[in-house]
Design a protein around this motif. Structure first.
Motif, short mmCIF file in Angstrom:
data_model
loop_
_atom_site.label_atom_id
_atom_site.label_comp_id
_atom_site.label_asym_id
_atom_site.label_seq_id
_atom_site.Cartn_x
_atom_site.Cartn_y
_atom_site.Cartn_z
N ALA A 190 -5.41 39.82 10.89
CA ALA A 190 -5.05 39.83 12.11
C ALA A 190 -3.41 40.36 12.10
N LEU A 191 -2.77 39.41 11.22
CA LEU A 191 -1.39 39.82 11.06
C LEU A 191 -1.00 41.27 10.54
N THR A 192 -1.84 41.82 9.57
CA THR A 192 -1.67 43.13 8.99
C THR A 192 -1.93 44.09 10.31
N ASP A 193 -3.04 43.79 10.86
CA ASP A 193 -3.18 44.83 11.81
C ASP A 193 -2.13 45.11 13.18
N ARG A 194 -1.70 43.79 13.34
CA ARG A 194 -0.60 43.63 14.17
C ARG A 194 0.70 44.39 13.73
N GLU A 195 0.97 44.19 12.23
CA GLU A 195 2.25 44.65 11.78
C GLU A 195 2.05 46.10 11.69
N ILE A 196 1.13 46.53 11.13
CA ILE A 196 0.81 48.09 10.90
C ILE A 196 0.92 48.83 12.26
N SER A 197 0.22 48.23 13.10
CA SER A 197 0.36 49.05 14.59
C SER A 197 1.54 49.29 15.09
N LYS A 198 2.50 48.31 14.67
CA LYS A 198 3.82 48.84 15.29
C LYS A 198 4.42 50.12 14.74
N PHE A 199 3.73 50.66 13.80
CA PHE A 199 4.19 52.11 13.30
C PHE A 199 3.14 52.84 13.66
N SER A 200 1.89 52.56 13.42
CA SER A 200 0.96 53.82 13.77
C SER A 200 -0.58 53.03 13.97
N THR A 201 -1.18 53.13 15.31
CA THR A 201 -2.37 52.47 15.65
C THR A 201 -3.53 53.05 14.73
N ARG A 202 -3.34 54.30 14.21
CA ARG A 202 -4.15 54.89 13.49
C ARG A 202 -4.32 54.49 12.09
N ASP A 203 -3.03 54.20 11.61
CA ASP A 203 -2.86 53.39 10.31
C ASP A 203 -3.69 52.01 10.35
N ALA A 204 -3.30 51.27 11.23
CA ALA A 204 -3.97 50.13 11.43
C ALA A 204 -5.59 50.04 11.43
N ALA A 205 -6.01 51.11 12.02
CA ALA A 205 -7.24 51.31 12.03
C ALA A 205 -8.00 51.62 10.68
N ALA A 206 -7.18 52.71 10.01
CA ALA A 206 -7.52 53.15 8.69
C ALA A 206 -7.70 51.96 7.56
N PHE A 207 -6.61 51.00 7.63
CA PHE A 207 -6.21 50.13 6.55
C PHE A 207 -7.22 49.52 6.07
N PRO A 208 -8.11 48.72 6.91
CA PRO A 208 -9.20 48.01 6.50
C PRO A 208 -10.32 48.92 5.64
N LYS A 209 -10.37 50.08 6.22
CA LYS A 209 -11.43 51.26 5.42
C LYS A 209 -10.78 51.41 3.98
N TYR A 210 -9.44 51.76 4.20
CA TYR A 210 -8.82 52.00 2.75
C TYR A 210 -9.03 50.84 1.88
N GLU A 211 -8.89 49.60 1.99
CA GLU A 211 -8.95 48.26 1.27
C GLU A 211 -10.42 48.32 0.78
N ALA A 212 -11.43 48.51 1.76
CA ALA A 212 -12.71 48.56 1.39
C ALA A 212 -12.97 49.44 0.40
N TRP A 213 -12.60 50.92 0.66
CA TRP A 213 -12.77 52.14 -0.46
C TRP A 213 -12.25 51.46 -1.73
N LEU A 214 -11.11 50.97 -1.73
CA LEU A 214 -10.47 50.38 -3.15
C LEU A 214 -11.38 49.41 -3.69
N GLU A 215 -11.88 48.60 -2.86
CA GLU A 215 -12.83 47.43 -3.55
C GLU A 215 -13.95 48.14 -4.11
N THR A 216 -14.45 49.15 -3.71
CA THR A 216 -15.69 49.74 -4.37
C THR A 216 -15.37 50.32 -5.52
N ILE A 217 -14.17 50.72 -5.80
CA ILE A 217 -13.74 51.50 -6.96
C ILE A 217 -13.54 49.97 -7.87
#
Length: 544
Positions: free
Chosen positions: A114-141
């Motif tokens: 939740a903190l990460t989402d709030r913090e990234i949203s200060k710069f880009s709501t698009r990036d805040a939405a993408a970040f969990p997907k990015y982490e899940a993508w990295l976790e797969t690899i």
């Protein structure tokens, strides 16, 4: 911290002698001793741990002089060796990182989602939405790569059934990745910058994440091979929680001392201030070592925790090795441009982007503090390093472990670790001794721009350039990974093709340090894998 090791070896002959008491060598020693082998560990310095050490540089200030955070150390080893019984404790950091920016804004990341989402949203709501997907993508690899860390790389040039079976098993795991197989190849071989550009739009988030890709490397995020370390962001664990990094209580030496405690409990001997001058050979096989004072100690097997350059070109007569092997060792890439500054502080830095509200520190002090505002800033810093010049605008990665672990500093005081890119091993102009102090002054000026009280809070400092890291820790070129972590130096190519199984061209001589798979980082996996192969040879009644 110094530990009570044996002043001299108690015997003249052992089953196994280990050269160096770095964390990987200690892991190997502990497993071999647990299996009933008579084990001797010889350490050149006055304390154990290699680059995983705690040293009291100033009264009351217990400093992790080299490595400084942990998450990747294998939980299997912690359980097997019961390291918590010997004092090992990992303290989680939350938040994981803090990045201040010149415009007065800042970014806090993880592990709180939740903190990460709030913090990234200060710069880009698009990036805040993408970040969990990015982490899940990295976790797969990471799920594909992580099992290989505790496996001996199969040789693709061998027709031995064991290698063929392992290659087939690896291939099947890769097939199961499906379309993400192409992503895995890009992560393992590609550049970090295009991946980050594809996922995110805010420069602040990309620059923060990019530091993971270049720390300890002589590279910029736009260069192939830098993406590999990105998934370390989601790998490893702290107290069973994946992707969380922590501080070792008492400093990084607490981990090394715990491993040593386990090794001693199983009968291993550990001797400090015992420099090995050369590996002794008899009829082409390793039969012991000769110390710098001329003492000879025999062993059935010798295991080196040093890097390949030290092991094969300094501790051995290269004429005892195949020419093509020594040529491959001489061609290994040890370039490094990482400088470490350890600092004693009278007070915490007060960042203008997130001012302190109390003496105990806030979220901005608990994790890694990044000073690298843009990707281009990082690229320009590397441009200087290409020509063997210190970066005019250095990249700072700072930690203050005393905020989480008050045992490492006197009451009211703090310890800061600054890991910095880029400072050359051999500067194009000037001496290392002179330039490193000027460079440290520049790093202090940079941090002071973000925390104006920083410079006046400095009680003392230690500056370790790459050349100092080489001299102090025996790391060729000051390379903290014991060799570049590029695609041509990973997995079955590490340290050199044909010798990724911890064996060497010399019968009875093995390697167990970060020069072997899986490479750098405080994992213990290299030591674990080496012990398994040594014991396999013993069970089969043959030597390497």
């Amino acid at each position: 911290m110094p530990s009570p090791e044996s002043p001299r070896p108690r015997q003249r002959r052992y089953d196994v002698i280990l050269i160096g008491a770095g964390h990987n060598a200690l892991v190997t020693a502990a497993y071999l001793a647990r299996a009933g082998r008579r084990v001797l560990v010889l350490e050149r310095r006055e304390l154990i741990g290699g680059a995983c050490v705690t040293e009291e540089l100033w009264p009351g200030f217990k400093v992790s002089t080299a490595s400084y955070v942990n998450s990747l150390f294998r939980p299997e080893i912690v359980r097997d060796l019961e390291l918590t019984r010997y004092g090992f404790e990992l303290l989680p950091r939350s938040p994981a990182s803090f990045t201040p920016f010149p415009d007065g804004r800042s970014l806090l990341l993880g592990p709180d989602k939740a903190l990460t989402d709030r913090e990234i949203s200060k710069f880009s709501t698009r990036d805040a939405a993408a970040f969990p997907k990015y982490e899940a993508w990295l976790e797969t690899i990471a799920d594909f790569v992580e099992p290989t860390l505790m496996e001996t790389p199969p040789s693709p040039w061998s027709f031995r059934p064991r290698d063929l079976t392992a290659l087939a098993r690896l291939g099947w795991r890769f097939v199961r990745l499906g379309k993400k197989g192409a992503d895995a190849i890009e992560i393992l071989t590609g550049a970090a910058r295009p991946i980050l550009d594809r996922w995110f739009e805010s420069e602040q988030l990309k620059a923060t994440l990019a530091t993971d890709a270049i720390i300890g490397a002589m590279a910029a995020p736009s260069m192939p091979g830098t993406a590999y370390v990105l998934f370390h962001h989601v790998m490893g664990e702290c107290d069973g929680v994946r992707g969380v990094w922590g501080y070792v209580r008492g400093g990084m030496g607490g981990l090394s001392n715990a491993i040593a405690g386990a090794a001693r409990a199983h009968g291993a001997e550990i001797v400090t201030s015992a420099e090995v001058a050369r590996v002794q050979l008899t009829d082409g096989r390793a039969t012991g070592v000769v110390l710098a004072d001329g003492t000879e100690i025999g062993a059935a097997q010798v295991v080196s925790g040093a890097d390949a350059n030290v092991t094969f070109l300094k501790l051995l007569d290269p004429k005892a090795l195949p020419v093509e092997f020594t040529d491959a060792v001489r061609n290994l890439d040890y370039r490094s441009a990482s400088l470490k500054i350890n600092v004693a502080l009278s007070e915490l830095p007060n960042f203008t982007a997130l001012p302190s509200t109390g003496l105990g520190g806030g979220p901005q002090h608990r994790g890694t503090i990044h000073v690298s505002p843009t990707l281009d800033y990082i690229e320009r810093a590397y441009d200087d390093a290409k020509y063997d010049r210190p970066s005019r605008d250095p990249i700072l990665e700072c930690t203050i472990p005393s905020v989480v672990d008050p045992t490492v500093a006197p009451p009211g005081k703090h310890v800061m670790s600054m890991f910095i890119q880029y400072f050359p091993y051999k500067p194009a102009e000037g001496s290392v001794a002179e330039l490193k102090e000027k460079f440290a002054d520049r790093c202090f000026d940079v941090l002071n721009d973000y925390a104006p009280n920083f410079k006046r809070s400095v009680i003392d400092r230690q500056v370790l350039a790459p050349a100092d890291l080489e001299q102090r820790f025996g790391l060729t070129g000051g390379n903290i990974m014991q060799g570049a972590m590029t695609p041509s130096s990973l997995f079955f190519m590490r340290p050199v093709p044909g010798y990724a199984d911890y064996r060497t061209p010399i019968r009875g001589l093995y390697m167990c340090g970060a020069a072997t798979h899986p490479g750098g980082g405080v994992m213990g996996a290299s030591g674990y894998n080496a012990a398994r192969e040594i014991l396999r040879d013993a069970r089969n009644g043959r030597w390497s």
